[in-house]
Design a protein around this motif. Structure first.
Motif, mmCIF file in Angstrom:
data_model
loop_
_atom_site.group_PDB
_atom_site.id
_atom_site.type_symbol
_atom_site.label_atom_id
_atom_site.label_comp_id
_atom_site.label_asym_id
_atom_site.label_seq_id
_atom_site.Cartn_x
_atom_site.Cartn_y
_atom_site.Cartn_z
ATOM 1 N N THR A 28 40.371 40.060 40.348
ATOM 2 C CA THR A 28 39.393 39.014 40.028
ATOM 3 C C THR A 28 40.113 37.693 40.289
ATOM 4 O O THR A 28 41.319 37.683 40.534
ATOM 5 N N GLU A 29 39.382 36.597 40.223
ATOM 6 C CA GLU A 29 40.034 35.304 40.488
ATOM 7 C C GLU A 29 41.008 34.906 39.390
ATOM 8 O O GLU A 29 41.900 34.101 39.620
ATOM 9 N N THR A 30 40.862 35.480 38.173
ATOM 10 C CA THR A 30 41.770 35.087 37.084
ATOM 11 C C THR A 30 43.045 35.930 37.145
ATOM 12 O O THR A 30 44.093 35.447 37.564
ATOM 13 N N PRO A 171 43.838 34.131 42.651
ATOM 14 C CA PRO A 171 43.819 32.697 42.985
ATOM 15 C C PRO A 171 43.924 31.735 41.799
ATOM 16 O O PRO A 171 44.393 30.623 41.971
ATOM 17 N N VAL A 172 43.515 32.144 40.598
ATOM 18 C CA VAL A 172 43.663 31.250 39.440
ATOM 19 C C VAL A 172 44.950 31.581 38.689
ATOM 20 O O VAL A 172 45.738 30.692 38.361
ATOM 21 N N GLY A 173 45.177 32.849 38.404
ATOM 22 C CA GLY A 173 46.473 33.273 37.866
ATOM 23 C C GLY A 173 46.555 33.402 36.357
ATOM 24 O O GLY A 173 47.473 34.030 35.848
ATOM 25 N N VAL A 174 45.659 32.787 35.605
ATOM 26 C CA VAL A 174 45.581 32.999 34.156
ATOM 27 C C VAL A 174 44.168 33.456 33.805
ATOM 28 O O VAL A 174 43.229 33.248 34.569
ATOM 29 N N GLU A 175 44.017 34.064 32.619
ATOM 30 C CA GLU A 175 42.742 34.594 32.178
ATOM 31 C C GLU A 175 41.704 33.484 32.022
ATOM 32 O O GLU A 175 42.038 32.300 31.963
ATOM 33 N N ALA A 274 49.942 27.773 37.192
ATOM 34 C CA ALA A 274 49.140 28.878 36.652
ATOM 35 C C ALA A 274 49.172 30.068 37.609
ATOM 36 O O ALA A 274 49.323 31.215 37.187
ATOM 37 N N ARG A 275 49.040 29.794 38.903
ATOM 38 C CA ARG A 275 49.059 30.887 39.894
ATOM 39 C C ARG A 275 50.382 31.648 39.876
ATOM 40 O O ARG A 275 50.436 32.836 40.143
#
Ligand code: AMP
Ligand code: MG
Length: 326
Positions: A28-30, A171-175, A274-275
């Motif tokens: 997912t992105e997160t 792509p975002v790296g955190v929840e 974050a990523r």
């Protein structure tokens, strides 16, 4: 060991496994998620078993579109507006559970509310193909570092899941940011991939921080996101044998003595940090260092989520035996 398939070819295999009541690790992105049919109690129980997650901790339901979202949750006008503005994306809304929602009580931990999110990309396409919401927490052992690559999922859960879908680095790296909506009142339950300032711009009201959710002192937090090494936060120097996790251009004293060094973002960008957060934590942990010293990280934007994760990763561990056994 789990089969790893590229997201380019994995849709049908993933859908079929979900229909059989199995779990599938998906990008997912997160962060990577461990997904199962939210309406199937046995399937959801397999998520808790694979993660060794306590059952009182509810799971987020992932949907493909607003029609599916409205089948499981009651949307106020403000909730509609936030969903319109930020979905698909890294925002989870905690809303009243809709009557007759196809969500097993294990997912909500028996609450009359449900956490809902619409993810981007493969995850959303898979939910659309499956036709029903997917419950999906992060694809890692409970309490440990989240996974932002298929390899990280395999290293942690490889013997406990059948299929891992590889979508490259998250792509975002955190929840996701978790936001509870009660009438006009917004409360952030967890900082995450969407900055509060962005939410406030759309909502036109101030977002409250959950009491105790704010990082006051590490001792007040339950341990989560934890590597094997212990973390020393806001480090201004490096001790003997320590690994160093940096942020920005200014180095801690004696940085050259660090047994390993990785920088979350040389240019001091919280989004980039974050990523890199979970993959850098995993990599420094793998050096075998007993302590990872962490330089101060900016609190602006996604910096709030990064500092939250670091504080929890540094919190005292209650279950050292569990941790060292895995
Ligand atoms: P994760 O650990 O990333 O799977 O995120 C799940 C988190 O979402 C839980 O730990 C809760 O904090 C939050 N959550 C999910 N559903 C609800 C709910 N119905 N009410 C309150 N919080 C929820
Ligand atoms: Mg998690």
């Amino acid at each position: 060991m789990a089969e790893i398939l590229s997201e380019v070819v994995a849709l049908e295999a993933a859908r079929a496994r979900l229909a059989d009541g199995e779990t599938v690790a998906i990008p997912t992105e997160t962060v990577y998620g461990l997904a199962a049919d939210a309406g199937n109690g046995e399937a959801v129980a397999r998520i808790f078993a694979a993660k060794r997650r306590p059952r009182f901790n509810p799971l987020i339901c992932h949907v493909a579109d607003m029609a599916m979202a409205r089948r499981i949750a009651v949307f106020s006008p403000l909730a509609e507006r936030l969903a319109q503005a930020f979905w698909p994306g890294p925002l989870t809304l905690v809303l009243p559970l809709a009557a007759g929602a196809p969500v097993h009580p294990l997912v909500t931990a028996g609450l009359d509310s449900v956490g809902v999110r619409m993810p981007v990309g493969f995850a959303r396409a898979l939910i659309a193909a499956f036709g029903r919401p997917l419950a999906a927490p992060s694809a890692n052992s409970s309490g440990r570092v989240s996974a932002t690559s298929a390899e990280a999922v395999a290293a942690d859960l490889g013997t406990r899941v059948g299929l891992i879908v590889d979508g490259g680095p998250s792509p975002v790296g955190v929840e996701s940011t978790i936001l509870k909506i009660d009438g006009d009142r917004l409360t952030q339950l967890r900082p995450g991939g969407l900055a509060i300032a962005d939410i406030e711009k759309v909502a036109g009201v101030t977002v409250n921080r959950q009491k105790g959710g704010r990082v006051v002192a590490p001792g007040m937090l339950s341990s989560h996101y934890a590597p094997r090494a212990s973390l020393r936060l806001d480090a201004v120097d490096v001790g003997e044998g320590e690994a160093l996790l940096g942020f920005g251009a200014v180095r801690a004293a004696r940085a050259k003595k660090a047994r390993a060094f990785l920088n979350l973002s040389p240019k001091g960008d919280p989004g980039e940090a974050a990523r890199n957060l979970f993959s850098h934590l995993r990599a420094l942990d793998e050096t075998g260092a007993a302590i990872i010293a962490v330089e101060p990280v900016s609190h602006t934007g996604l910096g709030e989520a990064i500092n939250d994760r670091l504080a929890r990763a540094a919190a005292p561990r209650e279950d050292e035996t569990d941790r060292s056994a895995s």
